[in-house]
Design a protein around this motif. Structure first.
Motif, PDB file in Angstrom:
ATOM      1  N   LYS A 392       0.825  -1.205   0.000  1.00 18.45           N
ATOM      2  CA  LYS A 392       0.000   0.000   0.000  1.00 18.45           C
ATOM      3  C   LYS A 392       0.862   1.258   0.000  1.00 18.45           C
ATOM      4  CE  LYS A 392      -3.707  -2.481   0.185  1.00 18.45           C
ATOM      5  NZ  LYS A 392      -4.618  -2.569  -0.990  1.00 18.45           N
ATOM      6  N   ALA A 393       1.773   1.326  -0.968  1.00 16.84           N
ATOM      7  CA  ALA A 393       2.659   2.490  -1.043  1.00 16.84           C
ATOM      8  C   ALA A 393       1.885   3.763  -1.353  1.00 16.84           C
ATOM      9  CB  ALA A 393       3.739   2.262  -2.105  1.00 16.84           C
ATOM     10  N   GLY A 394       0.794   3.641  -2.110  1.00 17.39           N
ATOM     11  CA  GLY A 394      -0.019   4.811  -2.414  1.00 17.39           C
ATOM     12  C   GLY A 394      -0.685   5.384  -1.167  1.00 17.39           C
ATOM     13  N   ILE A 395      -1.176   4.500  -0.287  1.00 20.48           N
ATOM     14  CA  ILE A 395      -1.760   4.960   0.977  1.00 20.48           C
ATOM     15  C   ILE A 395      -0.687   5.618   1.840  1.00 20.48           C
ATOM     16  CG2 ILE A 395      -2.909   4.222   3.090  1.00 20.48           C
ATOM     17  CD1 ILE A 395      -4.686   4.132   0.667  1.00 20.48           C
ATOM     18  N   SER A 396       0.492   5.009   1.852  1.00 14.35           N
ATOM     19  CA  SER A 396       1.610   5.582   2.608  1.00 14.35           C
ATOM     20  C   SER A 396       1.951   6.979   2.105  1.00 14.35           C
ATOM     21  CB  SER A 396       2.834   4.663   2.490  1.00 14.35           C
ATOM     22  OG  SER A 396       3.971   5.251   3.071  1.00 14.35           O
ATOM     23  N   LEU A 397       1.945   7.143   0.776  1.00 12.88           N
ATOM     24  CA  LEU A 397       2.212   8.459   0.191  1.00 12.88           C
ATOM     25  C   LEU A 397       1.145   9.463   0.607  1.00 12.88           C
ATOM     26  CD1 LEU A 397       3.635  10.419  -1.737  1.00 12.88           C
ATOM     27  CD2 LEU A 397       2.326   9.407  -3.610  1.00 12.88           C
ATOM     28  N   PHE A 398      -0.128   9.061   0.562  1.00 15.21           N
ATOM     29  CA  PHE A 398      -1.216   9.963   0.941  1.00 15.21           C
ATOM     30  C   PHE A 398      -1.068  10.415   2.395  1.00 15.21           C
ATOM     31  CE2 PHE A 398      -5.315  10.280   3.156  1.00 15.21           C
ATOM     32  CZ  PHE A 398      -5.856  11.389   2.511  1.00 15.21           C
ATOM     33  N   ILE A 399      -0.758   9.479   3.284  1.00 18.18           N
ATOM     34  CA  ILE A 399      -0.622   9.814   4.701  1.00 18.18           C
ATOM     35  C   ILE A 399       0.526  10.792   4.907  1.00 18.18           C
ATOM     36  CG2 ILE A 399      -0.071   8.883   6.982  1.00 18.18           C
ATOM     37  CD1 ILE A 399      -1.447   6.295   6.093  1.00 18.18           C
ATOM     38  N   ASN A 400       1.658  10.515   4.289  1.00 16.35           N
ATOM     39  CA  ASN A 400       2.804  11.408   4.435  1.00 16.35           C
ATOM     40  C   ASN A 400       2.516  12.790   3.865  1.00 16.35           C
ATOM     41  OD1 ASN A 400       4.846   9.895   5.811  1.00 16.35           O
ATOM     42  ND2 ASN A 400       5.152   8.672   3.972  1.00 16.35           N
ATOM     43  N   MET A 401       1.815  12.828   2.733  1.00 21.46           N
ATOM     44  CA  MET A 401       1.505  14.111   2.116  1.00 21.46           C
ATOM     45  C   MET A 401       0.583  14.939   3.009  1.00 21.46           C
ATOM     46  SD  MET A 401       3.021  14.628  -0.778  1.00 21.46           S
ATOM     47  CE  MET A 401       1.979  15.853  -1.506  1.00 21.46           C
ATOM     48  N   PHE A 402      -0.449  14.296   3.572  1.00 27.18           N
ATOM     49  CA  PHE A 402      -1.373  15.021   4.438  1.00 27.18           C
ATOM     50  C   PHE A 402      -0.675  15.482   5.713  1.00 27.18           C
ATOM     51  CE2 PHE A 402      -5.095  15.955   6.935  1.00 27.18           C
ATOM     52  CZ  PHE A 402      -6.005  16.406   5.991  1.00 27.18           C
ATOM     53  N   THR A 403       0.229  14.654   6.220  1.00 27.79           N
ATOM     54  CA  THR A 403       1.014  15.046   7.396  1.00 27.79           C
ATOM     55  C   THR A 403       1.872  16.262   7.090  1.00 27.79           C
ATOM     56  OG1 THR A 403       1.087  12.735   8.127  1.00 27.79           O
ATOM     57  CG2 THR A 403       2.687  14.235   9.099  1.00 27.79           C
ATOM     58  N   ILE A 404       2.451  16.274   5.898  1.00 34.30           N
ATOM     59  CA  ILE A 404       3.253  17.425   5.472  1.00 34.30           C
ATOM     60  C   ILE A 404       2.406  18.691   5.436  1.00 34.30           C
ATOM     61  CG2 ILE A 404       4.440  18.428   3.480  1.00 34.30           C
ATOM     62  CD1 ILE A 404       5.519  15.648   2.870  1.00 34.30           C
ATOM     63  N   LEU A 405       1.190  18.573   4.916  1.00 30.34           N
ATOM     64  CA  LEU A 405       0.310  19.745   4.835  1.00 30.34           C
ATOM     65  C   LEU A 405      -0.016  20.300   6.221  1.00 30.34           C
ATOM     66  CD1 LEU A 405      -2.177  18.633   2.024  1.00 30.34           C
ATOM     67  CD2 LEU A 405      -0.266  20.239   1.850  1.00 30.34           C
ATOM     68  N   ILE A 406      -0.191  19.413   7.181  1.00 29.30           N
ATOM     69  CA  ILE A 406      -0.453  19.872   8.552  1.00 29.30           C
ATOM     70  C   ILE A 406       0.741  20.638   9.094  1.00 29.30           C
ATOM     71  CG2 ILE A 406      -0.868  19.115  10.928  1.00 29.30           C
ATOM     72  CD1 ILE A 406      -2.448  16.763   9.804  1.00 29.30           C
ATOM     73  N   ARG A 407       1.943  20.124   8.848  1.00 31.14           N
ATOM     74  CA  ARG A 407       3.144  20.785   9.355  1.00 31.14           C
ATOM     75  C   ARG A 407       3.392  22.110   8.650  1.00 31.14           C
ATOM     76  NH1 ARG A 407       7.542  15.990   9.412  1.00 31.14           N
ATOM     77  NH2 ARG A 407       8.912  17.717  10.011  1.00 31.14           N
ATOM     78  N   ILE A 408       3.156  22.132   7.339  1.00 31.07           N
ATOM     79  CA  ILE A 408       3.325  23.391   6.604  1.00 31.07           C
ATOM     80  C   ILE A 408       2.321  24.434   7.096  1.00 31.07           C
ATOM     81  CG2 ILE A 408       3.074  24.473   4.339  1.00 31.07           C
ATOM     82  CD1 ILE A 408       4.236  21.984   3.090  1.00 31.07           C
ATOM     83  N   ALA A 409       1.089  23.993   7.329  1.00 30.58           N
ATOM     84  CA  ALA A 409       0.074  24.918   7.835  1.00 30.58           C
ATOM     85  C   ALA A 409       0.465  25.472   9.196  1.00 30.58           C
ATOM     86  CB  ALA A 409      -1.282  24.209   7.916  1.00 30.58           C
ATOM     87  N   SER A 410       1.050  24.628  10.039  1.00 32.46           N
ATOM     88  CA  SER A 410       1.462  25.105  11.360  1.00 32.46           C
ATOM     89  C   SER A 410       2.580  26.135  11.260  1.00 32.46           C
ATOM     90  CB  SER A 410       1.914  23.923  12.226  1.00 32.46           C
ATOM     91  OG  SER A 410       3.132  23.383  11.757  1.00 32.46           O
ATOM     92  N   ILE A 411       3.417  26.009  10.237  1.00 29.59           N
ATOM     93  CA  ILE A 411       4.514  26.958  10.062  1.00 29.59           C
ATOM     94  C   ILE A 411       3.983  28.324   9.613  1.00 29.59           C
ATOM     95  CG2 ILE A 411       6.563  27.505   8.676  1.00 29.59           C
ATOM     96  CD1 ILE A 411       7.186  24.525   8.596  1.00 29.59           C
ATOM     97  N   TYR A 412       3.116  28.303   8.602  1.00 32.90           N
ATOM     98  CA  TYR A 412       2.699  29.567   7.989  1.00 32.90           C
ATOM     99  C   TYR A 412       1.476  30.190   8.650  1.00 32.90           C
ATOM    100  CZ  TYR A 412       6.036  28.976   4.233  1.00 32.90           C
ATOM    101  OH  TYR A 412       7.199  28.861   3.535  1.00 32.90           O
ATOM    102  N   LEU A 413       0.686  29.399   9.368  1.00 33.03           N
ATOM    103  CA  LEU A 413      -0.518  29.949   9.997  1.00 33.03           C
ATOM    104  C   LEU A 413      -0.376  30.120  11.504  1.00 33.03           C
ATOM    105  CD1 LEU A 413      -3.279  27.934   8.079  1.00 33.03           C
ATOM    106  CD2 LEU A 413      -2.368  30.207   7.552  1.00 33.03           C
ATOM    107  N   SER A 414       0.278  29.158  12.156  1.00 33.55           N
ATOM    108  CA  SER A 414       0.320  29.182  13.620  1.00 33.55           C
ATOM    109  C   SER A 414       1.513  29.953  14.174  1.00 33.55           C
ATOM    110  CB  SER A 414       0.332  27.747  14.165  1.00 33.55           C
ATOM    111  OG  SER A 414      -0.837  27.055  13.795  1.00 33.55           O
ATOM    112  N   ILE A 415       2.682  29.830  13.535  1.00 33.05           N
ATOM    113  CA  ILE A 415       3.867  30.499  14.086  1.00 33.05           C
ATOM    114  C   ILE A 415       3.693  32.019  14.138  1.00 33.05           C
ATOM    115  CG2 ILE A 415       6.306  31.014  13.683  1.00 33.05           C
ATOM    116  CD1 ILE A 415       6.757  28.171  12.923  1.00 33.05           C
ATOM    117  N   PRO A 416       3.208  32.676  13.057  1.00 33.07           N
ATOM    118  CA  PRO A 416       3.054  34.139  13.162  1.00 33.07           C
ATOM    119  C   PRO A 416       2.094  34.557  14.269  1.00 33.07           C
ATOM    120  CG  PRO A 416       2.967  33.434  10.866  1.00 33.07           C
ATOM    121  CD  PRO A 416       2.914  32.195  11.694  1.00 33.07           C
ATOM    122  N   ALA A 417       1.158  33.695  14.656  1.00 37.77           N
ATOM    123  CA  ALA A 417       0.175  34.064  15.685  1.00 37.77           C
ATOM    124  C   ALA A 417       0.584  33.610  17.083  1.00 37.77           C
ATOM    125  CB  ALA A 417      -1.185  33.464  15.338  1.00 37.77           C
TER     126      ALA A 417
END
Length: 458
Positions: A392-417
């Motif tokens: 299930k490499a495709g599922i693994s890719l999806f999970i990692n990608m969504f995890t990345i989006l959460i971390r990116i969002a925390s950098i650009y949305l949460s850190i400035p606030a």
């Protein structure tokens, strides 16, 4: 030897090698800092995202895919096919790494000035490019041995790589001092080349003593090439390539995220209201003190994840669902217990580690906050390996990608606030999401298969 004993033995060997390598690396970083100065060591550290990205592009996905496919062939008694698959994979990865080497050399100035924003990194990048072909050979053979559930050769190659890297730098620099020559930090990159070359040579040499390997095959070259080009082997390699693409994309995205974090966290801390020096200080404490403490026990879970992948692939090929569910349940319980124990220990010792060892009260606070991710972080490593093992490499890719989006969002949305607390919260949420998604998916995946078998549909 039972499956459980094979996994435990391999995990122990790899974990021991990883701890020794990290211990040697700790003193090696101290030596580089004292010898070349902090500024030059900073230049040296800047090229590592390029190195990691190069490995991700050329061979990281192939290594995991090869490990799974080799384990599957072994379960079916097709040992000869594993040898041909290894040889074909090595040709592909070496060819790709040579192209990347030439690309890096041609665009070294642009990479140094545009991506790293430091022209002084150009000579280091030129030297670094020669690591890629050796690393490609090394990674392919490691994937082959992991698929065979042989941890001894990968462990020794890891120790050899680290030892040769350190000793070669020390020898070259000492030789220069005795003869009145002062070398730059480029010597450290030469050490990387020497380490990768030594590891690749050792892995190739080890194939000669392995009973059913390519180098000990008695068939003629013509017959071997005919078998190599046969349609079945080509189909097997294309299957491996299709499986490795999501893994490669996932690894590339994770590497790009690390590069993005390196640049974005200090910038967004300045949007929070901190000056440049304070932003860099906070980032340095987080990545150089707190995170290494949290990640140090991951040598054990990383080794366990490496060993469990071929076992999962082999049991999956045997279509033994009950055995696979028991294995996953035991490994998951072990990782959760280890993560919970590390969490408690870090919570209790965070003040001692930060103040007494690092002389940084700020590090104590970060370690205390990050300790809560340990049960999720350590278990997620194994979950992702299990998903890759069952194909299930495709599922693994999806999970990692969504995890990345959460971390990116925390950098650009949460850190400035909210400052760095926003990023730490994002890290925790991303690990919780990964844990929950993997747990739910694996539970329903095997429950669905069990219901199908009960209904007589499989």
């Amino acid at each position: 030897m039972t499956e459980k004993h094979i996994i435990l033995k391999g995990t122990f060997v790899l974990t021991l090698a990883a701890f020794i390598s990290r211990f040697l690396g700790f003193f090696y970083r101290m030596y580089l800092s004292h010898t070349f100065g902090e500024a030059n060591v900073g230049l040296y550290q800047l090229i590592f995202p390029v190195y990691t990205l190069g490995i991700a592009i050329t061979c990281a996905g192939i290594q995991t895919a090869l490990s799974r496919h080799v384990a599957g062939y072994v379960a079916k008694g097709k040992k000869k096919e594993t040898d041909l698959l290894l040889f074909t994979s090595m040709i592909y990865t070496v060819f790709l790494s040579v192209i990347l080497m030439l690309f890096t050399q041609h665009y070294a100035h642009d990479i140094a000035c545009t991506l790293l924003k430091e022209p002084a990194c150009k000579p280091l990048l030129l030297l670094l490019s020669y690591c890629f072909p050796f690393a490609a050979i090394h990674c392919c053979i490691l994937g082959y041995y992991f698929g065979m559930k042989q941890a001894k050769i990968p462990a020794w190659s890891q120790l050899l790589e680290q030892s040769v890297r350190i000793l070669s730098v020390y020898a070259v620099y000492s030789f220069g001092i005795r003869h009145g020559q002062h070398f730059s930090v480029s010597v450290a990159v030469l050490g990387m080349i020497a380490g990768e070359a030594a590891a690749a040579w050792y892995c190739l040499h080890s194939l000669n003593s392995y009973s059913e390997t390519l180098s000990s095959r008695k068939s003629t070259d013509i017959l071997f090439l005919r078998r190599l080009c046969c349609l079945d082997n080509l189909k097997a390699f294309l299957s491996l390539l299709r499986f490795s693409i999501p893994l490669t994309v996932s690894r590339i995205m994770l590497t790009l995220l690390q590069c993005l974090e390196a640049f974005s966290i200090p910038w967004n801390l300045q949007y929070y209201g901190l000056d440049r020096n304070e932003s860099l200080r906070i980032y340095g404490v987080l990545t150089g003190m707190a995170l290494p403490c949290i990640l140090f026990p991951s040598a054990l879970t990383g080794s366990l994840a490496t060993m469990i992948l071929p076992s999962v692939a082999q049991i999956e090929a045997e279509n033994n669902t009950q055995k696979l569910r028991r294995l996953i349940r035991k490994v998951t319980t072990t990782c959760i217990l280890l993560g919970s124990t590390c969490c408690i220990l870090l919570l209790l010792s965070s003040s001692f580690i930060g103040v007494c060892l690092f002389h940084s009260p700020l590090a104590s606070r970060y370690i205390f906050t990050l300790a809560w991710i340990c049960p999720f972080l350590y278990t997620n490593t194994t979950f992702i390996s299990v998903l890759n093992g069952i194909g299930k490499a495709g599922i693994s890719l999806f999970i990692n990608m969504f995890t990345i989006l959460i971390r990116i969002a925390s950098i650009y949305l949460s850190i400035p606030a909210y400052g760095i607390r926003g990023y730490l919260t994002g890290l925790l949420l991303s690990q919780i999401f990964m844990f929950c998604f993997c747990f739910i998916y694996l539970h329903y995946h095997y429950r669905f298969n069990a219901n199908r078998r009960t209904a007589g549909l499989t």
